[in-house]
Write an enzyme that holds these catalytic residues in place. Structure first.
Site, short mmCIF file in Angstrom:
data_model
loop_
_atom_site.label_atom_id
_atom_site.label_comp_id
_atom_site.label_asym_id
_atom_site.label_seq_id
_atom_site.Cartn_x
_atom_site.Cartn_y
_atom_site.Cartn_z
N LYS A 160 -2.41 58.10 9.68
CA LYS A 160 -2.05 56.69 9.38
C LYS A 160 -1.02 56.18 10.37
CE LYS A 160 -3.14 57.24 4.47
NZ LYS A 160 -2.64 57.60 3.13
N GLN A 176 2.68 59.06 -0.37
CA GLN A 176 1.46 59.87 -0.33
C GLN A 176 1.29 60.64 -1.65
OE1 GLN A 176 -0.62 59.73 2.19
NE2 GLN A 176 -2.06 61.29 1.49
N ASP A 205 -0.12 50.13 -1.17
CA ASP A 205 -1.13 50.97 -1.81
C ASP A 205 -1.81 50.20 -2.94
OD1 ASP A 205 -0.66 54.52 -2.56
OD2 ASP A 205 -2.08 53.45 -1.30
N1 LIG Z 1 -0.68 56.87 -2.09
C1 LIG Z 1 -1.88 57.31 -1.64
N2 LIG Z 1 -2.80 56.42 -1.23
C2 LIG Z 1 -4.02 56.84 -0.76
O1 LIG Z 1 -4.89 56.02 -0.41
C3 LIG Z 1 -4.28 58.24 -0.71
C4 LIG Z 1 -3.31 59.12 -1.17
N3 LIG Z 1 -2.11 58.65 -1.61
N4 LIG Z 1 -3.56 60.45 -1.21
C5 LIG Z 1 -4.78 60.98 -0.67
C6 LIG Z 1 -5.92 60.01 -0.79
C7 LIG Z 1 -7.06 60.39 0.10
N5 LIG Z 1 -7.02 59.37 1.12
C8 LIG Z 1 -7.80 59.44 2.29
C9 LIG Z 1 -7.53 58.61 3.36
C10 LIG Z 1 -8.28 58.71 4.53
C11 LIG Z 1 -9.27 59.65 4.62
C12 LIG Z 1 -10.05 59.80 5.87
O2 LIG Z 1 -9.85 59.05 6.83
N6 LIG Z 1 -10.99 60.78 5.91
C13 LIG Z 1 -11.82 60.99 7.08
C14 LIG Z 1 -11.89 62.48 7.40
C15 LIG Z 1 -10.52 62.99 7.76
C16 LIG Z 1 -10.63 64.51 8.00
O3 LIG Z 1 -11.35 64.85 8.97
O4 LIG Z 1 -10.04 65.26 7.20
C17 LIG Z 1 -13.25 60.55 6.74
O5 LIG Z 1 -13.60 60.59 5.54
O6 LIG Z 1 -13.97 60.19 7.69
C18 LIG Z 1 -9.53 60.49 3.56
C19 LIG Z 1 -8.79 60.38 2.38
C20 LIG Z 1 -6.12 58.42 0.85
N7 LIG Z 1 -5.46 58.73 -0.23
#
Ligand SMILES: Nc1nc(=O)c2c([nH]1)NC[C@@H]1CN(c3ccc(C(=O)N[C@@H](CCC(=O)O)C(=O)O)cc3)C=[N+]21
Ligand SMILES: NC(=O)C1=CN([C@@H]2O[C@H](COP(=O)(O)OP(=O)(O)OC[C@H]3O[C@@H](n4cnc5c(N)ncnc54)[C@H](OP(=O)(O)O)[C@@H]3O)[C@@H](O)[C@H]2O)C=CC1
Length: 291
Positions: free
Chosen positions: A49, A93, A116
């Site tokens: 991020k 997070q 968020d």
């Molecule tokens: N306060 C808070 N707000 C959130 O929005 C929040 C959180 N906590 N805790 C965790 C979850 C999960 N989350 C993701 C964000 C980006 C990807 C992302 O970009 N994933 C990539 C893959 C990344 C990799 O290769 O591991 C994709 O799906 O293409 C995944 C999961 C946001 N979250």
């Protein structure tokens, strides 16, 4: 064969819009990323991020507290960030370490800095159909549907999952967009009977390959929010979604995992930070700036 719905082009469009609007502001928007503990996934998400924020011209700072940090220390940090005029967005997070209660933590963030979109005030505004900051993943799903011109109004939509982070706020956004919404969960009997009704099926259950081809209406748009790490071989964790890949033979359109909703979540977080910076504190919503 389903039309693939990669997240990258839609995320790029959202990031370009965020960068354009950030460039019009007197000072670059500031994003504070708060992390408690050193969980590798959280470290990776927060780093990703922060990197994207720099690409969009936002200033970001990571505030890492030790795993054992007491609630008072986290609340004190949030108080400082709330009062800092250079900070427009604050994200804590999740999940937090088990000794910390997320409710008072999320409630301690100023609603106008809650990028968020999980503060009760912003959730209330969302369900009341009023302007406010929207949760990143649900708003990212809506942006992806819009980018690909996929219909939402009047559609039979089914969401699998009712979490505060994804399922519930997504149901409100789909309602606000005039879809007819059903929310399924672990207590829904005969899940397939419900998912087969969906013209628009969004899955946010956190269960690898939960949705199989027999559970999908032919031609339906399927959005896979799930991100599951499955071990193909010891230590070889790879990511897979809640939707079985064979669904591509039945669905009309399908998002990949990874590379689908994930990038949208990050792009929406940065757009939320720009929206928060555009609306002077306490003025948000009056100018209709927020969607
Ligand atoms: N306060 C808070 N707000 C959130 O929005 C929040 C959180 N906590 N805790 C965790 C979850 C999960 N989350 C993701 C964000 C980006 C990807 C992302 O970009 N994933 C990539 C893959 C990344 C990799 O290769 O591991 C994709 O799906 O293409 C995944 C999961 C946001 N979250
Ligand atoms: N791509 C991205 O940017 C993001 C991806 N995610 C991913 O999305 C998934 C969901 O995340 P999140 O909402 O936080 O997860 P939660 O675990 O908080 O919620 C899961 C939901 O799915 C329901 N569920 C679980 N198993 C079943 C089942 N067998 N049948 C029907 N419903 C079921 C649960 O029901 P009940 O309420 O009854 O327990 C619950 O409502 C995860 O894989 C997560 O990693 C999350 C955030 C961002």
């Amino acid at each position: 064969m389903a039309r693939p719905l990669p997240g990258a082009p839609a995320a790029q469009a959202l990031l370009a819009e965020a960068a354009r609007r950030a460039g019009r502001l007197a000072a670059p928007p500031g994003l504070a990323l708060v992390r408690v503990g050193d969980d590798p996934a959280s470290v990776a998400y927060v780093r990703g991020k922060a990197r994207k924020a720099a690409e969009v011209g936002l200033r970001s700072a990571v505030h890492a507290l030790p795993e054992a940090a007491p609630q008072a220390e986290l609340l004190a940090l949030l108080g400082t960030l709330n009062a800092d005029p250079a900070v427009h967005g604050i994200l804590v997070q999740l999940p937090l370490p088990p000794h910390l209660d997320p409710e008072p933590v999320l409630g301690a963030i100023l609603p106008e800095k809650d990028v968020d979109g999980l503060h009760p005030v912003n959730i209330g505004r969302l369900w009341a159909g009023q302007p406010g900051l929207r949760p990143c993943t649900p708003a990212g799903v809506m942006a992806l549907l819009a980018f690909y011109g996929l219909p939402v109004a009047g559609q039979r939509a089914v969401i699998v999952g009712r979490s505060a982070l994804v399922g519930r706020p997504l149901a409100a956004l789909l309602l606000n967009a005039n879809a007819t919404v059903t929310v399924a969960h672990s207590r829904t009997p005969d899940l397939g009977a419900v998912t087969r009704e969906a013209e628009l099926l969004i899955v946010a259950a956190g269960r690898a390959h939960l949705i199989t081809p027999d559970m999908v209406r032919p031609g339906a748009t399927v959005i896979d929010v799930g991100i599951n790490r499955v071990a193909d071989a010891p230590g070889q964790g790879r990511l897979t979604g809640d939707v079985h890949p064979d669904v591509a033979a039945v669905a009309g359109a399908l998002t990949p995992v990874p590379g689908g909703v994930g990038p949208m979540t990050v792009a929406q977080l940065l757009m939320n930070t720009v929206l928060a910076a555009e609306a002077p504190a306490g003025q948000e919503g009056r100018g209709g700036r927020f969607r």
